[in-house]
Scaffold this active site. Sequence first.
Site, mmCIF file in Angstrom:
data_model
loop_
_atom_site.group_PDB
_atom_site.id
_atom_site.type_symbol
_atom_site.label_atom_id
_atom_site.label_comp_id
_atom_site.label_asym_id
_atom_site.label_seq_id
_atom_site.Cartn_x
_atom_site.Cartn_y
_atom_site.Cartn_z
ATOM 1 N N LYS A 1 -8.365 -1.682 6.632
ATOM 2 C CA LYS A 1 -8.713 -1.940 5.223
ATOM 3 C C LYS A 1 -9.698 -0.905 4.666
ATOM 4 C CE LYS A 1 -7.471 -6.798 5.321
ATOM 5 N NZ LYS A 1 -7.829 -8.182 5.014
ATOM 6 N N ASP B 1 -8.046 -10.074 -1.436
ATOM 7 C CA ASP B 1 -8.425 -11.112 -0.468
ATOM 8 C C ASP B 1 -9.312 -12.174 -1.109
ATOM 9 O OD1 ASP B 1 -7.063 -10.237 1.796
ATOM 10 O OD2 ASP B 1 -8.673 -8.874 2.382
#
Length: 271
Positions: A65, A101
């Site tokens: 990420k 997220d």
Amino acid sequence: MDRYAVIGNPVSHSLSPAIHLRFARQLGEPIEYTALLAPLDDFAGEARRFFDGGGRGANVTLPFKIDAFRFAGHATQRAWLAGAANFLALEGDGIRADNTDGIGLVADLVENLGVRLEGSRILIVGAGGAARGVIAPLLEAGPLRMVIANRTAERARELAQRFAAKGSVEAVALGAIPKEEFDLVLNATSTSTHGQQLALPAHVLRAGALAYDLAYGPGAASFLSLARAQGMRASDGLGMLVEQAAESFRLWRGKRPATAEILAELRSRSA
Ligand code: ATR
């Protein structure tokens, strides 16, 4: 067909292809969505090959990420704050990074679990990448109070400073969590991913509150069963996974899929 993918390592276990193909069927969107395994030391090479080969967008999972955020030419404010991206999209001739997220977590809490975040007291345990990705959207939901507790207190303090402009956040060491009633206790440590037990002071797990693990699957079971044994409601992060996917799909295709049915199906499969 427009091409999308999830890039990770490992990635064969990823539920993202099944979720996105279900969304595509539901909305009649002609897309292809596959899982791509990137070498641990060359996320950028794999991502470049994918976009050079006509890819339109990618989700990015562990451990890439931060690499994904660096790979992109520009990023949304929430990705900047998180310092990490789970979403890439081809935009003009550049790649934009985003982080869905946190918004996925908030959607799961509010819409699927019926949690009222406004005026709530939130304890986040952990101060790594997972925590960083969810703090800003949680603060935007207007909690009364947020405490970040971490084994290494200094990392919690760094996060509290990083997000100070978004709201008031207190940082403490794991052993110094204040004796007060939290409505929501989030496990944002990597313990569940690594099959470890998270040790928390007993007063934190309070009957009636919600315990939520950002991880899903068997790894989250030990934290959730500990919480349930104290009379807490408990949920793993499967709903967050589905909701971050729905938000990714919306950003790519301009239509937000309904999530309830696929979430129920995934839950029944894993039961
Ligand atoms: P991720 O991207 O999954 O968040 P990370 O950035 O390595 O991974 O962060 C892992 C987090 O889990 C950290 O907050 C870490 O605490 P430290 O900062 O003190 O290392 C926390 N963590 C990992 N193992 C833990 C354990 N056994 N008990 C408590 N916290 C733990």
